[in-house]
Design a protein around this motif. Structure first.
Motif, mmCIF file in Angstrom:
data_model
loop_
_atom_site.group_PDB
_atom_site.id
_atom_site.type_symbol
_atom_site.label_atom_id
_atom_site.label_comp_id
_atom_site.label_asym_id
_atom_site.label_seq_id
_atom_site.Cartn_x
_atom_site.Cartn_y
_atom_site.Cartn_z
ATOM 1 N N HIS A 52 0.852 -1.192 0.000
ATOM 2 C CA HIS A 52 0.000 0.000 0.000
ATOM 3 C C HIS A 52 0.884 1.236 0.000
ATOM 4 N N ASN A 53 0.609 2.153 -0.933
ATOM 5 C CA ASN A 53 1.449 3.331 -1.091
ATOM 6 C C ASN A 53 1.335 4.260 0.121
ATOM 7 N N PHE A 54 2.487 4.708 0.634
ATOM 8 C CA PHE A 54 2.541 5.713 1.690
ATOM 9 C C PHE A 54 2.877 7.068 1.068
ATOM 10 N N THR A 55 2.474 8.139 1.740
ATOM 11 C CA THR A 55 2.824 9.478 1.297
ATOM 12 C C THR A 55 3.090 10.346 2.514
ATOM 13 N N ASN A 56 3.367 11.646 2.275
ATOM 14 C CA ASN A 56 3.800 12.552 3.331
ATOM 15 C C ASN A 56 2.620 13.375 3.864
ATOM 16 N N TYR A 57 2.018 12.905 4.940
ATOM 17 C CA TYR A 57 0.942 13.649 5.586
ATOM 18 C C TYR A 57 1.560 14.575 6.638
ATOM 19 N N ASP A 58 2.205 15.642 6.162
ATOM 20 C CA ASP A 58 2.923 16.512 7.094
ATOM 21 C C ASP A 58 1.994 17.368 7.938
ATOM 22 N N ASN A 59 0.700 17.353 7.634
ATOM 23 C CA ASN A 59 -0.268 18.122 8.424
ATOM 24 C C ASN A 59 -0.918 17.298 9.537
ATOM 25 N N THR B 147 3.872 11.734 16.644
ATOM 26 C CA THR B 147 3.576 12.317 15.336
ATOM 27 C C THR B 147 4.427 11.618 14.280
ATOM 28 N N ILE B 148 3.750 10.999 13.321
ATOM 29 C CA ILE B 148 4.413 10.263 12.242
ATOM 30 C C ILE B 148 3.767 10.709 10.934
ATOM 31 N N HIS B 149 4.573 11.262 10.034
ATOM 32 C CA HIS B 149 4.021 11.804 8.794
ATOM 33 C C HIS B 149 3.987 10.780 7.661
ATOM 34 N N THR B 150 4.839 9.773 7.722
ATOM 35 C CA THR B 150 4.887 8.748 6.681
ATOM 36 C C THR B 150 3.754 7.759 6.915
ATOM 37 N N THR C 188 -3.090 25.484 -1.959
ATOM 38 C CA THR C 188 -3.245 26.114 -0.651
ATOM 39 C C THR C 188 -3.862 25.155 0.359
ATOM 40 N N SER C 189 -4.300 23.988 -0.087
ATOM 41 C CA SER C 189 -4.874 22.985 0.796
ATOM 42 C C SER C 189 -3.849 22.506 1.817
ATOM 43 N N LYS C 190 -4.300 22.243 3.039
ATOM 44 C CA LYS C 190 -3.413 21.709 4.075
ATOM 45 C C LYS C 190 -2.903 20.313 3.715
ATOM 46 N N TRP C 191 -3.535 19.678 2.734
ATOM 47 C CA TRP C 191 -3.152 18.330 2.315
ATOM 48 C C TRP C 191 -2.162 18.353 1.151
ATOM 49 N N THR D 52 1.034 18.676 0.481
ATOM 50 C CA THR D 52 2.241 17.844 0.460
ATOM 51 C C THR D 52 1.905 16.377 0.241
ATOM 52 N N SER D 53 0.784 15.934 0.797
ATOM 53 C CA SER D 53 0.408 14.513 0.690
ATOM 54 C C SER D 53 -0.008 14.134 -0.721
ATOM 55 N N PHE D 54 -0.259 15.116 -1.590
ATOM 56 C CA PHE D 54 -0.661 14.802 -2.963
ATOM 57 C C PHE D 54 0.470 14.154 -3.759
ATOM 58 N N GLY D 55 1.705 14.311 -3.272
ATOM 59 C CA GLY D 55 2.829 13.592 -3.858
ATOM 60 C C GLY D 55 3.366 14.176 -5.138
ATOM 61 N N GLU D 56 4.407 13.521 -5.648
ATOM 62 C CA GLU D 56 4.984 13.941 -6.923
ATOM 63 C C GLU D 56 4.041 13.562 -8.059
ATOM 64 N N ALA D 57 4.266 14.161 -9.211
ATOM 65 C CA ALA D 57 3.403 13.899 -10.361
ATOM 66 C C ALA D 57 3.357 12.404 -10.667
ATOM 67 N N GLY D 58 2.156 11.910 -10.973
ATOM 68 C CA GLY D 58 2.011 10.506 -11.325
ATOM 69 C C GLY D 58 2.905 10.097 -12.478
ATOM 70 N N PHE D 59 3.152 11.029 -13.386
ATOM 71 C CA PHE D 59 3.971 10.739 -14.570
ATOM 72 C C PHE D 59 5.378 10.309 -14.171
ATOM 73 N N THR D 60 5.933 10.895 -13.096
ATOM 74 C CA THR D 60 7.278 10.515 -12.671
ATOM 75 C C THR D 60 7.267 9.379 -11.659
ATOM 76 N N ARG D 61 6.295 9.355 -10.761
ATOM 77 C CA ARG D 61 6.296 8.275 -9.765
ATOM 78 C C ARG D 61 5.932 6.937 -10.395
ATOM 79 N N PHE D 62 5.327 6.955 -11.583
ATOM 80 C CA PHE D 62 5.032 5.726 -12.311
ATOM 81 C C PHE D 62 6.318 4.936 -12.556
#
Length: 358
Positions: A9-16, A110-113, A199-202, A204-214
């Motif tokens: 399961h993919n993890f991302t950066n929930y820094d908020n 507090t764990i962001h990953t 401007t959303s608090k989320w 950072t969690s949206f991650g890098e572009a799908g085109f590159t993370r693919f």
């Protein structure tokens, strides 16, 4: 013996997110489709700046038969910042199609990953409300030893994939009835052409572009099949906290998807794109996320997608013009409901059979 990934399961950066581990204890139950006698866990601290301290980690099928998970022979250990590690192999007698219980104790509050799920089909957390997001940390993958190879399928996309309302029941079907192991590479808020920029608090969690993370997914997981569902956020986000200038052309989206298809061909991987579902009526950050311009772009992209091989036309199934049909809508006019997701999962499985992919 062959090492087989039975859950990812993919993890991302929930820094908020703060105090995700307020009690110091996390209990997870994760469905394991295959029987085995050896197992190891993927330990994930990819986005945090401090070590993830694990004072105790145990797995069990029942309370009387617990196994301690170790790292380099130690039962108390740290996963350093920006790293993913595999635990030592653990001896355990695991029956097929049962939930593996995992107890993780950590002093880190507090764990962001972290990972996110809504569906309870593959992952049980302490809260099993089928309508709300559940966050979990520490464990992002499970591997076992098997005596035969299994095909691997990756779900790649955004929140519609990540939440699991269609991908989790489809994964159970594929694993139980077709012996195809699956992994969820969805990220909520993810876009195909741009990283999180909002401007959303989320954001950072949206991650890098799908085109590159693919590329990372293809290299690290090497799936035999990819079910691809991304693009709705490329249309939805601009103008609602994201610069309107980042609204793409249909040509740009289609070109990117065609490139991803060509990358799959190099790996001898079957690429299965799905048409973009509608979002009319959605409020994103308190603003209307959809417009006639965005709907026209969606329709133009879908017309292009329908010319591709292996395409699954999900939009026609779930759409009433520019809106989701009520039976598929969770209420926010973008995401699938629990029951709607199960209908989608059944439809995709039927399409995969009809196209002779499974």
């Amino acid at each position: 013996m062959i090492t087989t990934t039975t859950w990812r399961h993919n993890f991302t950066n929930y820094d908020n997110l703060e105090n995700i581990n307020a009690t110091g204890h996390q209990h997870l139950e994760i469905l394991q489709p295959l029987a085995t006698k050896k197992i190891r866990l993927q330990l994930n601290n990819l986005y945090d700046e401090i070590p993830l301290k694990i004072s105790q980690l145990t797995i069990f099928n029942n309370q009387s038969d617990k196994r301690t998970v170790t790292l380099n022979g130690k039962s108390s250990f740290c996963v350093e910042p920006r790293l993913i590690k595999w635990s030592d192999w653990i001896d355990i007698d695991l029956v097929a199609n049962t939930f593996l219980s995992i107890d993780l104790f950590s002093p880190n509050k507090t764990i962001h990953t972290s990972g996110l799920t809504i569906s309870n089909d593959l992952i049980h957390t302490a809260n099993q409300d089928p309508t709300i997001p559940k966050y979990f940390f520490g464990i992002s993958g499970i591997q076992i030893e098997t005596n035969q190879p299994y095909e691997k399928l990756a779900f790649f996309g955004d929140s519609l994939t990540n939440q699991g309302n269609f991908s989790a029941p489809l994964a159970k079907n594929l694993e139980n009835n077709f012996q195809i192991m699956t992994a969820n590479f969805g990220i909520s808020g993810n876009r195909l052409l741009h990283p999180g920029n909002s401007t959303s608090k989320w954001s950072t969690s949206f991650g890098e572009a799908g085109f590159t993370r693919f590329d990372h997914m293809m290299t690290n997981y090497q799936p035999n099949i990819v079910i691809f569902m991304e693009g709705i956020n490329d249309l939805l986000h601009p103008g609602t906290g994201t610069p309107l200038a980042e609204l793409p052309t249909a040509e740009a989206v289609l070109k990117a998807i065609i490139i991803l298809k060509s990358k799959c061909k190099k790996f001898d991987t079957t690429f299965i794109p799905m048409t973009i579902t509608p979002a009319d009526g959605n409020l994103n950050g308190g603003l209307l996320g959809w417009s006639a311009q965005k709907e026209n772009l969606r329709q133009e992209i879908n017309r292009g997608l329908l010319t591709m091989p292996h395409i699954i036309d999900l939009s026609t199934l779930v759409s009433d013009k520019s809106r989701l049909k009520p039976e598929f809508d969770c209420g926010d006019h973008v995401h699938f409901s629990n029951n709607g997701g199960k209908i989608v999962a059944k439809y995709i499985a039927e399409q995969l059979i009809r196209k002779k992919i499974i």
